[in-house]
Design a protein around this motif. Sequence first.
Motif, PDB file in Angstrom:
ATOM      1  N   ASP A 250       0.820  -1.220   0.000  1.00 52.42           N
ATOM      2  CA  ASP A 250       0.000   0.000   0.000  1.00 52.42           C
ATOM      3  C   ASP A 250       0.856   1.274   0.000  1.00 52.42           C
ATOM      4  OD1 ASP A 250       1.047   0.213   2.547  1.00 52.42           O
ATOM      5  OD2 ASP A 250      -0.874   0.146   3.596  1.00 52.42           O
ATOM      6  N   GLY A 251       2.178   1.104  -0.093  1.00 57.69           N
ATOM      7  CA  GLY A 251       3.055   2.274  -0.182  1.00 57.69           C
ATOM      8  C   GLY A 251       3.540   2.792   1.165  1.00 57.69           C
ATOM      9  N   SER A 252       3.032   2.241   2.241  1.00 61.64           N
ATOM     10  CA  SER A 252       3.448   2.759   3.555  1.00 61.64           C
ATOM     11  C   SER A 252       4.818   2.190   3.934  1.00 61.64           C
ATOM     12  CB  SER A 252       2.409   2.398   4.618  1.00 61.64           C
ATOM     13  OG  SER A 252       2.302   0.993   4.720  1.00 61.64           O
ATOM     14  N   PRO A 253       5.640   2.994   4.632  1.00 60.27           N
ATOM     15  CA  PRO A 253       6.975   2.508   5.002  1.00 60.27           C
ATOM     16  C   PRO A 253       6.891   1.483   6.133  1.00 60.27           C
ATOM     17  CG  PRO A 253       6.621   4.718   5.881  1.00 60.27           C
ATOM     18  CD  PRO A 253       5.396   4.371   5.065  1.00 60.27           C
ATOM     19  N   ALA A 254       7.809   0.538   6.097  1.00 62.92           N
ATOM     20  CA  ALA A 254       7.854  -0.513   7.117  1.00 62.92           C
ATOM     21  C   ALA A 254       9.302  -0.866   7.399  1.00 62.92           C
ATOM     22  CB  ALA A 254       7.091  -1.753   6.628  1.00 62.92           C
TER      23      ALA A 254
END
Length: 285
Positions: A250-254
Motif C-alpha cells: 500500500d506504499g506505507s513505510p515498514a
Amino acid sequence: MVLTQGVFVGVSVAYVTFADPDGLDDEKEVAVAAWAEEGITGRIARWDDPGVDWAAFDAVVVRTPWDYVSRRAEFLAWAHRTEAVTRLFNPAAVLERNTDKVYLRDLDVPSIPTYWVAPGEAVDFPVLGEYVVKPSISAGARDTIRTGDRKEAEAHAARLAAGGRTAMVQPYLDMVETEGETSLLYFGGRFSHAIRRNAMLVESATRPGRGNDHGEPRVPEPDQIALAERVLGEFPEVLYARVDLVRLADGSPALIEVELTEPYLFLRYVPGAAATLARALAEAL
Ligand SMILES: Nc1ncnc2c1ncn2[C@@H]1O[C@H](COP(=O)(O)OP(=O)(O)O)[C@@H](O)[C@H]1O
Ligand SMILES: [Mg+2]
C-alpha cells in the motif's frame, strides 16, 4: 584522559572487527582516521583475539564482527565481559536483543508481515505469492531463500526450525528491486545520511544468485524519517544505528530491520559521514 581545548588527549578506542580474511570491511581505516581528528586514537582489533586487553581502552566500538552469526553465544559473552571492564558501544544488552530478529515482534512500529516458526512449532502460513524464508538470527541474507514455490518455502522453514532456529516467512516485496531498500544512518541519535540499498535476493554480475549489499546516497522521504525516528526512540542509548526500511504493497513505510550490532555504515559514500560518527563518539565519551 584529559580534555584540552575541546580535543581529547590520550583517549584510546577499539574498533571491533573480525578476522575478515577477504577484507570485506573497507571502512575501518576511514572511521579510525576521523576519530584521530577528534583526538581519539583508534585501534582495529578482532573481537575474538585473546591477546587484546579490552580494559586498556576508554571505549570499545563494535563495528564489523561479521562472523558472529554462527558464534552468537560466544560473541555476546565477549560483549558482556567487555562491558564489565570498559564502555561498550552499542551496549551489550542492545547487541543481545538486536542479534535475533524476534525483537521485531516487540517493537510498536510497522514492519513486514511475518509468520514465525519456532523450533517445535507447526509450519503454518497463508498463500503469499512469492516467499522469503529466513532465520531470525542472520546477517548478509545468510540461509535466506526467495521462492514462488510454497512447498519449498515450507521445507526451508521446517529445516531451519529442525536445526533449532526460528524461521521467518514473509511476502517477497519486489519494491526492493525498483525503489530499493532505504537505510537511514544515525550517529549519536542524529541523522547522518541515507542510502538506497541494492536488492540482495536477485542474481547479480558480482555475486551470481545473490545481489550485493551496496547502494548509493539517497534523500529519504519525510515518512521514512518519521518511521526511522520512531524506531530510534526505542533505543535511546546507541552510538550508531542503521534503520532499514521498505514499503509495503500500500506504499506505507515498514521496518525490515534495525541494525544496531554490525551494520555497514556507508562512511565512504557521503562526505562528512565518518566525521559525524567521530563527533558522536567524542560526545559519548
Ligand atoms: N520480505 C522481503 N522482501 C524482499 N526482499 C527481502 C525480504 N526480506 C529480506 N529481503 C532481502 O534480503 C536482504 C537481507 O534480509 P534482512 O531481513 O535484512 O536480513 P539480514 O540483513 O540480517 O540478513 C534484504 O536486504 C533484502 O534485500
Ligand atoms: Mg539486512
